[in-house]
Design an enzyme around this catalytic site. Structure first.
Site, PDB file in Angstrom:
ATOM      1  CD  GLU A  98      28.711  39.175  44.096  1.00  0.00           C
ATOM      2  OE1 GLU A  98      28.314  39.326  42.924  1.00  0.00           O
ATOM      3  OE2 GLU A  98      29.849  38.772  44.380  1.00  0.00           O
ATOM      4  CG  ASP A 100      31.654  38.702  47.041  1.00  0.00           C
ATOM      5  OD1 ASP A 100      31.381  37.506  47.062  1.00  0.00           O
ATOM      6  OD2 ASP A 100      32.228  39.275  46.099  1.00  0.00           O
ATOM      7  CD  GLU A 102      35.995  36.715  46.295  1.00  0.00           C
ATOM      8  OE1 GLU A 102      37.223  36.872  46.177  1.00  0.00           O
ATOM      9  OE2 GLU A 102      35.198  36.957  45.384  1.00  0.00           O
TER      10      GLU A 102
END
Ligand SMILES: *[C@@H]1O[C@H](CO)[C@@H](O)[C@H](O)[C@H]1NC(C)=O
Length: 280
Positions: A98, A100, A102
């Site tokens: 993953e 990522d 955010e």
């Protein structure tokens, strides 16, 4: 003469309109949120929204094994405390990979946090966090993930903020054999997202909305165990892209001035020694 020119213009208009208008419909599925995610303007714009009962999300139709995925985002404006807007690539399963991003909201006038992480073979814990050098809620900005066999580079408006190099030879697992999809979601994490959960979401401001456009995946599409890049010559330029000296300098500028957390300097967290990739 005039009519010929007119027909030419019309054909030109139709071609450009088709490629622009089709893009979000062609590339993306709204996956959850029961109508809170919307594709607008003939497929040129996408919005995700969040209210007290639910957030929403989307995913790419295709899976990729290496690629460069760009997307323009305009984040939740005003009091966005507790909201989290995610944008990531991920494979499936317990040992998933993953990449990522955010975006953690904040109260009006206080800065967002861009939280990043990289999982390989199911193991993450590689957090780096940044402030942005602009207000991400007033305009669209381009967030990019470059993922090729040599490195993963996360960029903001073309400026690299983070690089994760392939250090398999030093024993660090690298994401290079599990196809990933692109995902995005808008959800609520008031328990921890803003100032450690001390600031709660102001639901009187709901629904909260994030806006997206220009989804662009220059990527090797993975279908039934086959890569669309297989055997293709010439190889796409992003496949061998590395940070040149200028980009390195810009990344250093970001990390010096805007990085607010780096697992690679968190000696308290790793009393037995920093992760191997941090020692490079
Ligand atoms: C919100 O703003 C405060 C005060 O400037 C800051 O300490 C915090 O890191 C910001 N971001 C989040 C996600 O809480």
């Amino acid at each position: 003469m005039a009519s010929k020119f007119g027909i030419f213009l019309l054909a030109f208009y139709m071609i450009t309109a088709a490629s622009a208008a089709g893009s979000i419909y062609q590339n993306i599925d709204l996956t959850w949120g029961d109508g809170r995610g919307k594709i607008l303007n003939n497929g040129q714009l996408l919005t995700l929204s969040l209210d007290k009962s639910s957030g929403s999300g989307f995913q790419s139709k295709n899976q990729y094994l290496f690629g460069k995925v760009d997307m323009d985002l305009k984040l939740v404006p005003g009091n966005s405390a507790g909201t989290v807007t995610t944008y990531y690539l991920s494979s499936q399963g317990a040992t998933h990979d993953e990449i990522d991003l955010e975006f953690l909201g904040n109260v009006t006038g206080q800065p967002y946090t861009l939280h990043t992480n990289i999982f390989s073979q199911g193991k993450g814990g590689r957090e780096q966090q940044f402030r942005l050098w602009f207000d991400p809620t007033t305009d669209f900005h381009t967030y990019s993930i470059l993922w090729n066999p040599q490195s993963i580079i996360i960029s903001v408006d073309g400026t690299p903020v983070r690089e994760f190099k392939n250090m398999q030879t030093a024993g660090v697992p690298y994401p290079n054999n599990q196809p990933m999809r692109a995902y995005s979601s808008l959800w609520d994490a008031e328990d921890w997202a803003t100032q450690g959960g001390r600031v709660k979401t102001d639901w009187s401001k709901a629904p909260f909305t994030a806006t997206y456009r220009n989804y662009n995946a220059n990527a090797c599409v993975w279908t039934n165990g086959q890569s669309s890049c297989h055997g293709s010559t010439p190889v796409a330029s992003w496949m061998n892209q590395q940070l040149d000296a200028t980009s390195q300098k810009r990344m250093q500028w970001v990390q010096k001035n805007y990085m607010i957390y780096n697992y690679c300097t968190d000696f308290q967290r790793f009393p037995q020694g920093l992760p191997v990739e941090c020692k490079a």
